[in-house]
Design an enzyme around this catalytic site. Structure first.
Site, PDB file in Angstrom:
ATOM      1  CB  THR A  31      -0.922   0.037   1.235  1.00 54.29           C
ATOM      2  OG1 THR A  31      -0.117   0.086   2.427  1.00 54.29           O
ATOM      3  CG2 THR A  31      -1.835  -1.175   1.264  1.00 54.29           C
ATOM      4  CB  CYS A  39      -2.897   0.482  12.407  1.00 53.71           C
ATOM      5  SG  CYS A  39      -3.937   1.077  11.046  1.00 53.71           S
ATOM      6  NE  ARG A  42      -6.583  -7.871   4.857  1.00 55.69           N
ATOM      7  CZ  ARG A  42      -6.894  -8.286   3.639  1.00 55.69           C
ATOM      8  NH1 ARG A  42      -7.847  -9.174   3.466  1.00 55.69           N
ATOM      9  NH2 ARG A  42      -6.272  -7.774   2.580  1.00 55.69           N
ATOM     10  NE  ARG A  64      -0.700   7.055   0.393  1.00 59.54           N
ATOM     11  CZ  ARG A  64      -0.556   6.010  -0.407  1.00 59.54           C
ATOM     12  NH1 ARG A  64       0.647   5.701  -0.871  1.00 59.54           N
ATOM     13  NH2 ARG A  64      -1.604   5.274  -0.741  1.00 59.54           N
ATOM     14  CB  CYS A  66      -1.935   4.930   8.557  1.00 58.40           C
ATOM     15  SG  CYS A  66      -3.546   4.147   8.720  1.00 58.40           S
ATOM     16  CB  CYS A  69      -3.247   4.011  13.223  1.00 59.40           C
ATOM     17  SG  CYS A  69      -1.823   4.097  12.111  1.00 59.40           S
ATOM     18  CD1 TRP A 423      18.056  19.684  46.410  1.00 60.37           C
ATOM     19  CD2 TRP A 423      17.685  21.831  45.878  1.00 60.37           C
ATOM     20  NE1 TRP A 423      16.694  19.861  46.297  1.00 60.37           N
ATOM     21  CE2 TRP A 423      16.441  21.168  45.974  1.00 60.37           C
ATOM     22  CE3 TRP A 423      17.705  23.189  45.541  1.00 60.37           C
ATOM     23  CZ2 TRP A 423      15.232  21.833  45.762  1.00 60.37           C
ATOM     24  CZ3 TRP A 423      16.499  23.846  45.311  1.00 60.37           C
ATOM     25  CH2 TRP A 423      15.276  23.173  45.435  1.00 60.37           C
ATOM     26  CE1 TYR A 427      12.514  20.070  41.941  1.00 64.13           C
ATOM     27  CE2 TYR A 427      12.809  22.363  41.304  1.00 64.13           C
ATOM     28  CZ  TYR A 427      11.985  21.305  41.622  1.00 64.13           C
ATOM     29  OH  TYR A 427      10.619  21.478  41.595  1.00 64.13           O
ATOM     30  CG  ASP A 443      14.587  17.206  47.538  1.00 65.38           C
ATOM     31  OD1 ASP A 443      14.310  18.373  47.218  1.00 65.38           O
ATOM     32  OD2 ASP A 443      13.725  16.399  47.958  1.00 65.38           O
TER      33      ASP A 443
END
Length: 492
Positions: A31, A39, A42, A64, A66, A69, A423, A427, A443
């Site tokens: 395809t 997806c 089938r 390309r 779908c 999906c 620290w 962070y 911490d």
């Protein structure tokens, strides 16, 4: 990224295994279309399937997207995260439009502090496609999402997704989808332009599980009055980009988050979405992370309790640096009060602009903090001096708080600033840089939650750092599990 064997990929495709969503894409030779493994179409025969580690790799190979999906909704959840922070940071920069705005590959490599050839090798190894293909694929897929989920005109969609011209936008869609871009719009979606702020609502995909409750609890505990509004079902905040103000709102959906963006300039949408994905950590591969951390017998029950736990990011690097300085050696509640006081002094008033009565200020920019009188802020003088020095340093080096160079390079730059100790720097790197291995060992919350010796004795920062070696390269997620366990214990 090394893909699983072909037969394992095909089994995942045949069973619609959601655990592989974002980790593999299938190109169907008969395809010419590529799909997500979930997806509903089938399942193609194994000999007709080619598997790729990214949408960009599939598109680069000539397939390309779908239309069923919708690869544009797939999480960018690659199992290599944590092994190549360079690629992670490169993707963040591409998401914010570096390829569009700053002369492409040379600018990207310079921002990352690596050579162009090395960067191409990293992308080929982990994503199966060069950076330019990744940037182009993201641009096309984002444009397709805007067409299908918003009422923006085609001209606005082209601008928002980073195309240089409407003609180029139309040519790409005709070439890729073999039809005009406008034909992809659902019939309900008549175009309409909103007055003032442009409002769009988009789905932000991720790969389950996702612990929304833990994410919102973390953000709620640190929300700044006037800038953020947080409830169990909603996170909203003001935003300011290039002198323009607006707001974002994020709510949980079924298998995705729903973001409503109100901003006057559609060209910023791609950057805003990229920031939201980092803020809510939507591209984490929690299965891989959890499996690694569960190898520690004391972390294993925490991972089992919250398998979808993510690491909250930050909206803006400068904002988080200011908030980190305000939070030094005080409680989270006290840090919130200080941040609210600063916002009242230096923030940009936006009351009545966003349409949300709880959002009254945009967090102050570096220029506004630099111009504000901070001398009467209820903080030690050393911390006021550090807060005053930060915007000056950011003005002197506009890329001070950007991911230029390696993560270690960025942390080293921060440590040279007044008031920035280990620290604060760690962070900041954990949330603003989204470094998966950052770990603020000093911490107080981590030290309180970590039990590294029998009898529950609180460890020293050095002892906790030594224990955290086995959690690499996911120490940031280990920290999040420890913080979450502390919150759970406090509410038990």
């Amino acid at each position: 990224m090394e893909l699983p064997p072909h037969d394992a990929c095909h089994r995942a495709l045949a069973s619609r295994d959601a655990r592989f969503d974002g980790r593999i894409f299938v190109g169907v030779k008969t395809t010419g279309i590529y799909c997500r493994p979930i997806c509903p179409a089938r399942t193609a025969k194994p000999e007709n399937c080619t598997f790729f580690p990214s949408a960009a790799a599939a598109q680069e190979a000539g397939f390309r997207p779908c239309l069923r999906c919708r690869p544009e909704l797939s999480p960018d959840a690659a199992a290599w995260r944590g092994t190549s922070n360079t690629v992670s940071r490169a993707l963040a920069l591409i998401g914010e439009g570096v390829f569009d705005d700053e002369h492409g590959m040379p600018a990207l490599a310079a921002r990352l502090g690596v050579g162009e050839r090395h960067l191409r090798r990293l992308f080929q190894r982990h994503l199966g496609a060069p950076p330019i293909a990744v940037a182009q694929t993201r641009r096309v897929l984002f444009a397709k999402q805007l067409i299908q989920e918003t009422r923006l005109s085609m001209t606005e969609v082209a601008a928002a997704s980073g195309f240089g011209s409407v003609r180029r936008f139309n040519d790409v869609f005709r070439s890729l989808y073999r039809r005009p871009a406008s034909s992809l719009r659902p019939r309900r979606g008549a175009t309409a332009r909103a007055a003032g702020l442009s409002t769009v609502t988009l789905r932000l995909g991720y790969r389950p599980p996702y612990d929304w409750d833990a994410m919102i609890a973390f953000l709620d505990a640190r929300a700044v009055a006037g800038v953020e509004c947080v409830s169990p079902e909603r996170y909203a905040r003001t935003i300011e980009l290039d002198g323009r103000v607006g707001s974002v709102e994020v709510r949980p959906g079924r298998g995705h988050l729903v973001a409503t963006i109100r901003f006057p300039e559609v060209r910023t949408l791609l950057s805003i979405v990229a920031r939201l994905r980092r803020l809510f950590d939507l591209d984490a591969d929690v299965e891989t992370i959890g499996a690694h951390l569960a190898g520690d017998r004391r972390l294993a029950p925490l991972v089992a309790r919250r398998p979808g736990l993510r690491t909250p990011g930050a909206w803006d690097g400068f904002e988080l640096a200011v908030r980190a300085v305000l939070g030094q050696q005080v409680s989270i509640v006290a840090a919130r009060r200080l941040a609210a006081a600063l916002v009242a002094r230096a923030g940009t008033p936006v009351a009545g602009i966003t349409g949300d009565t709880g959002l009254t200020y945009a967090f102050p920019t570096a220029a506004r903090v630099a111009a504000a009188d901070l001398s009467t802020m209820p903080m030690p003088r050393a911390r006021i001096a550090a807060l005053s020095a930060l915007p000056r340093a950011a003005a002197a080096d506009p890329r001070l708080l950007e991911p230029v160079g390696t993560s270690a390079d960025v942390v080293e730059r921060l440590m040279k600033l007044p008031g920035f100790g280990p620290w604060t720097a760690q962070y900041w790197a954990l949330r603003a840089l989204h470094d998966s291995d950052a770990f603020p060992a000093a911490d107080v919350g981590l030290l309180r939650s970590a039990v590294v010796a029998r009898g529950g004795k609180r460890p020293t920062p050095a002892a906790l750092l030594a224990r955290a070696e086995r959690w690499r390269p996911w120490r940031a997620y280990a920290a999040q599990h420890l913080w979450a366990s502390g919150r759970d214990a406090a509410h038990a």
